[in-house]
Design an enzyme around this catalytic site. Structure first.
Site, PDB file in Angstrom:
ATOM      1  N   GLU A 194       0.655  -1.416   0.074  1.00 50.05           N
ATOM      2  CA  GLU A 194      -0.112  -0.141  -0.252  1.00 50.05           C
ATOM      3  C   GLU A 194       0.499   1.001  -0.088  1.00 50.05           C
ATOM      4  OE1 GLU A 194      -2.484   1.725   0.629  1.00 50.05           O
ATOM      5  OE2 GLU A 194      -4.096   0.894   0.547  1.00 50.05           O
TER       6      GLU A 194
ATOM      7  N   ASN B 142      -5.561   5.789   7.293  1.00 50.80           N
ATOM      8  CA  ASN B 142      -5.909   5.345   5.932  1.00 50.80           C
ATOM      9  C   ASN B 142      -4.792   6.074   5.286  1.00 50.80           C
ATOM     10  OD1 ASN B 142      -6.754   3.825   2.980  1.00 50.80           O
ATOM     11  ND2 ASN B 142      -7.921   2.107   5.242  1.00 50.80           N
TER      12      ASN B 142
ATOM     13  N   GLU C  85      -3.921  -6.146  10.632  1.00 49.66           N
ATOM     14  CA  GLU C  85      -3.327  -4.274   9.969  1.00 49.66           C
ATOM     15  C   GLU C  85      -2.780  -3.008  10.635  1.00 49.66           C
ATOM     16  OE1 GLU C  85      -5.120  -2.808   6.271  1.00 49.66           O
ATOM     17  OE2 GLU C  85      -4.733  -5.361   5.753  1.00 49.66           O
TER      18      GLU C  85
ATOM     19  N   ASP D  53      -9.988   2.506  -4.082  1.00 52.58           N
ATOM     20  CA  ASP D  53      -9.005   2.340  -2.343  1.00 52.58           C
ATOM     21  C   ASP D  53      -8.074   3.408  -3.674  1.00 52.58           C
ATOM     22  OD1 ASP D  53      -7.133   2.100  -0.285  1.00 52.58           O
ATOM     23  OD2 ASP D  53      -7.217  -0.398  -0.883  1.00 52.58           O
TER      24      ASP D  53
END
Length: 303
Positions: A34, A120, A144, A233
């Site tokens: 990510e 995030n 996570e 996302d």
């Protein structure tokens, strides 16, 4: 290297891609890749491997090494206008900035006196303000982050002025199920925010919303596009204002009017992406366990 597979849904997409450019797999040993961010001063890319609580760095010609061994389950990353790293940390439920001397400054850790959920994704506006989403993915389990109850009780979007020095976030949107990736239009008059609520709710949202930005506030929120394959996302914007977003089957590209122009098909579920390289025409893509890159025919919006 693999031959890149594209889906052209609109003839305009052909001018945005390099059909002969190969899809390069640069690394493949993450648990969930990510938050890619490119640093032009050093010509390298940093990204997060969330479950392994580490950050990795890719340098052309040198490969991949560990950038930060204990990243507090970092997720989204950005670069501010002084070239400093801004990071969302699931583990400590905060947004931080890494100074040039390596020290860490906490930019935001609370709202209304309550701890954030698990920041995030994050972007930095031209005025230096830091905008970030705060879903609860990092507190839903220990995979996570760390399992915990939400103190705020909602998943919101916030903004913080780093010069305030308070570590307190300012609420800008509170009607999301699970706010996720976000990006400004080239002139910063619009803000795109993904809602990936369908990840945990059968009929949850799987769309990108767009807002008008007026005097630092969000107005006139509306659905920009519905993602039909999986959920949206992370996303980025190119110089023409096109929106490049992650999805189940790859990277989808939409015009500023919300028209699907085309897709770059990726053999793993895409989590996030960023434009990088010296000319900002190299797309770096984090997907499941891997980092991919692909040269395209358009540049990412200039920071």
């Amino acid at each position: 290297m693999n031959k890149t597979e594209f889906e052209v849904h609109d003839a305009r997409f052909r001018a945005l891609i390099q059909p002969n450019a190969p899809l390069e797999k640069l690394y493949g040993e993450c648990l969930w890749a990510e938050g890619p961010v490119y640093f032009p001063a050093g010509d390298y890319l940093v990204w997060s491997d969330i479950p392994n609580s580490r950050m990795l760095r890719w340098v052309p010609g040198m490969g991949v090494g560990v950038f930060r061994a204990n990243s507090n389950f970092s997720n989204g990353n950005a670069r501010d206008h002084e070239g400093r790293l801004v990071t969302c940390e699931h583990g400590l439920r905060r947004v931080t900035r890494t100074e040039h001397d390596g020290s860490i400054t906490v930019l935001a850790s609370a709202y209304d006196g309550k701890r954030l959920n698990s920041p995030n994704d994050v972007i930095v506006k031209s005025d230096g303000s830091v905008w970030f989403t705060d879903p609860d993915y990092g507190i839903l389990s220990d995979y996570e982050g760390g399992r915990a109850e939400s103190e705020i009780g909602r998943c919101n979007v916030y903004c913080v002025q780093p010069k305030s020095g308070t570590g307190e976030a300012v609420l800008v949107a509170d009607d999301f199920v699970k706010p996720n990736g976000l990006a400004f239009s080239p002139d910063e008059s619009r803000l795109y925010i993904a809602d990936s609520g369908a990840s945990h709710f059968e009929n949850g949202p799987h769309h990108i919303r767009v807002f008008d930005v007026v005097d630092g506030k969000l107005r006139n929120g509306r659905v920009f596009v519905e993602i039909q394959e999986g959920i949206p996302d992370g996303m980025r914007i190119d110089e023409q204002g096109n929106v490049w977003t992650s999805a189940l089957d790859g990277v989808h590209c939409y015009s500023p009017a919300g028209e699907l122009l085309g897709k770059i098909l990726i053999p793993e579920v895409v989590a996030n992406l960023t434009f990088g390289g010296r000319l900002r025409n190299r797309l770096f893509i984090t997907a499941n366990s891997s980092l991919y890159s692909l040269c395209v025919a358009v540049r990412g919006v200039a920071p």
